[in-house]
Design a protein around this motif. Structure first.
Motif, PDB file in Angstrom:
ATOM      1  N   THR A 149       0.983  -1.160  -0.078  1.00 37.24           N
ATOM      2  CA  THR A 149      -0.090  -0.443  -0.272  1.00 37.24           C
ATOM      3  C   THR A 149       1.294   1.205  -0.113  1.00 37.24           C
ATOM      4  OG1 THR A 149       0.089   0.069   2.526  1.00 37.24           O
ATOM      5  CG2 THR A 149      -2.076  -1.377   1.233  1.00 37.24           C
ATOM      6  N   LEU A 150       0.387   2.100  -0.406  1.00 35.07           N
ATOM      7  CA  LEU A 150       0.953   3.724  -0.091  1.00 35.07           C
ATOM      8  C   LEU A 150       0.388   4.360   1.085  1.00 35.07           C
ATOM      9  CD1 LEU A 150       0.590   4.780  -4.037  1.00 35.07           C
ATOM     10  CD2 LEU A 150       2.346   4.007  -3.133  1.00 35.07           C
ATOM     11  N   GLN A 151       1.559   5.262   1.772  1.00 36.63           N
ATOM     12  CA  GLN A 151       1.000   5.441   3.174  1.00 36.63           C
ATOM     13  C   GLN A 151       2.344   6.315   3.716  1.00 36.63           C
ATOM     14  OE1 GLN A 151      -0.964   4.153   5.652  1.00 36.63           O
ATOM     15  NE2 GLN A 151      -1.572   2.550   3.616  1.00 36.63           N
ATOM     16  N   LYS A 152       1.825   6.932   4.973  1.00 37.73           N
ATOM     17  CA  LYS A 152       2.478   8.382   5.315  1.00 37.73           C
ATOM     18  C   LYS A 152       2.923   9.373   4.417  1.00 37.73           C
ATOM     19  CE  LYS A 152       4.851   5.365   8.337  1.00 37.73           C
ATOM     20  NZ  LYS A 152       6.212   4.722   8.751  1.00 37.73           N
ATOM     21  N   TRP A 153       1.628   9.734   4.064  1.00 35.16           N
ATOM     22  CA  TRP A 153       1.536  11.083   2.970  1.00 35.16           C
ATOM     23  C   TRP A 153       1.961  12.104   3.403  1.00 35.16           C
ATOM     24  CZ3 TRP A 153       0.018  10.316  -2.250  1.00 35.16           C
ATOM     25  CH2 TRP A 153      -0.090   8.970  -2.833  1.00 35.16           C
ATOM     26  N   THR A 154       2.318  13.088   3.453  1.00 35.07           N
ATOM     27  CA  THR A 154       2.781  14.591   3.364  1.00 35.07           C
ATOM     28  C   THR A 154       2.806  15.320   2.091  1.00 35.07           C
ATOM     29  OG1 THR A 154       4.891  13.982   2.957  1.00 35.07           O
ATOM     30  CG2 THR A 154       4.175  13.880   5.612  1.00 35.07           C
ATOM     31  N   VAL A 155       1.600  15.254   1.467  1.00 36.74           N
ATOM     32  CA  VAL A 155       1.459  16.226   0.203  1.00 36.74           C
ATOM     33  C   VAL A 155       0.504  17.156   0.388  1.00 36.74           C
ATOM     34  CG1 VAL A 155       1.749  14.136  -0.386  1.00 36.74           C
ATOM     35  CG2 VAL A 155      -0.533  14.345  -0.653  1.00 36.74           C
ATOM     36  N   PHE A 168      -4.093   1.909  -2.760  1.00 44.04           N
ATOM     37  CA  PHE A 168      -3.192   0.502  -3.334  1.00 44.04           C
ATOM     38  C   PHE A 168      -3.301   0.465  -4.615  1.00 44.04           C
ATOM     39  CE2 PHE A 168      -7.405  -0.943  -2.815  1.00 44.04           C
ATOM     40  CZ  PHE A 168      -7.541  -1.181  -3.346  1.00 44.04           C
ATOM     41  N   PHE A 169      -2.317  -0.535  -5.348  1.00 43.52           N
ATOM     42  CA  PHE A 169      -2.539  -0.115  -6.577  1.00 43.52           C
ATOM     43  C   PHE A 169      -3.315  -2.240  -6.682  1.00 43.52           C
ATOM     44  CE2 PHE A 169       1.436   2.085  -6.131  1.00 43.52           C
ATOM     45  CZ  PHE A 169       0.846   2.791  -7.263  1.00 43.52           C
TER      46      PHE A 169
END
Length: 173
Positions: free
Chosen positions: A15-21, A36-37
């Motif tokens: 998964t994709l985590q810990k976003w700072t965007v 996720f993909f």
């Protein structure tokens, strides 16, 4: 992301985590679920996630725990979109080469994840970009149509602190 361009982590479960965007360092998401993909071919669909930590017990963990997962994520993997058998990653900074082992799937699935990091090139190393390139290899003697999916939660309305899995938390949870 590059220097000062934000961050997203490709986690060990896929998964994709810990976003700072969102231009606020203190608004790092430790738990932005459902990022996720996935892949689909020959009538089969899979989340490109290792389901190892997607258990009922982990649903009861506080959101700040690394193994915490949402009930919706567990149900998705158990009932709707199964995960893969295993994920392997080979790192060669700033590139991650990921391979997915999927039992009974007619294609080999791999992904290259990277963000521009050019030595001595601050401008091009500061782009808010993450690149995910998928390679599907058909080892069959006939053509196979395939699709790749990217699932992403919506950041609109999310304060970066509230659990976006609950009503009123934002993020389309």
């Amino acid at each position: 992301g590059g220097f000062g361009a934000g961050n997203v982590v490709l986690a060990g479960d896929g998964t994709l985590q810990k976003w700072t965007v969102v231009n606020q360092v203190r608004m790092t998401s430790e738990d932005m679920p459902a990022c996720f993909f996935g892949v689909s071919a020959a009538g089969q669909s899979f989340a490109l996630i290792s389901p190892e930590t997607y258990t009922d017990a982990n649903c009861r963990l506080p959101a700040q725990f690394p193994a915490s997962v949402s009930r919706a994520s567990v149900e998705r993997l158990q009932q709707t979109l199964p995960g893969v058998k295993s994920i392997s990653l080979q790192g060669r900074f700033p590139i991650a080469d990921v391979r997915y082992e999927i039992d009974g799937f007619p294609l080999e699935v791999a992904m290259e994840a990277t963000s521009p990091m050019i030595p001595g090139g601050l401008k091009n190393s500061s782009l808010p970009v993450a690149l995910f390139t998928f390679t599907l290899t058909n080892n069959c003697s006939f053509p196979i149509e395939a699709r790749v999916l990217s699932a992403q939660q919506n950041f609109v309305g999310w304060d970066g602190q509230a659990d976006c899995r609950t009503p009123g938390g934002g993020g389309g949870g």
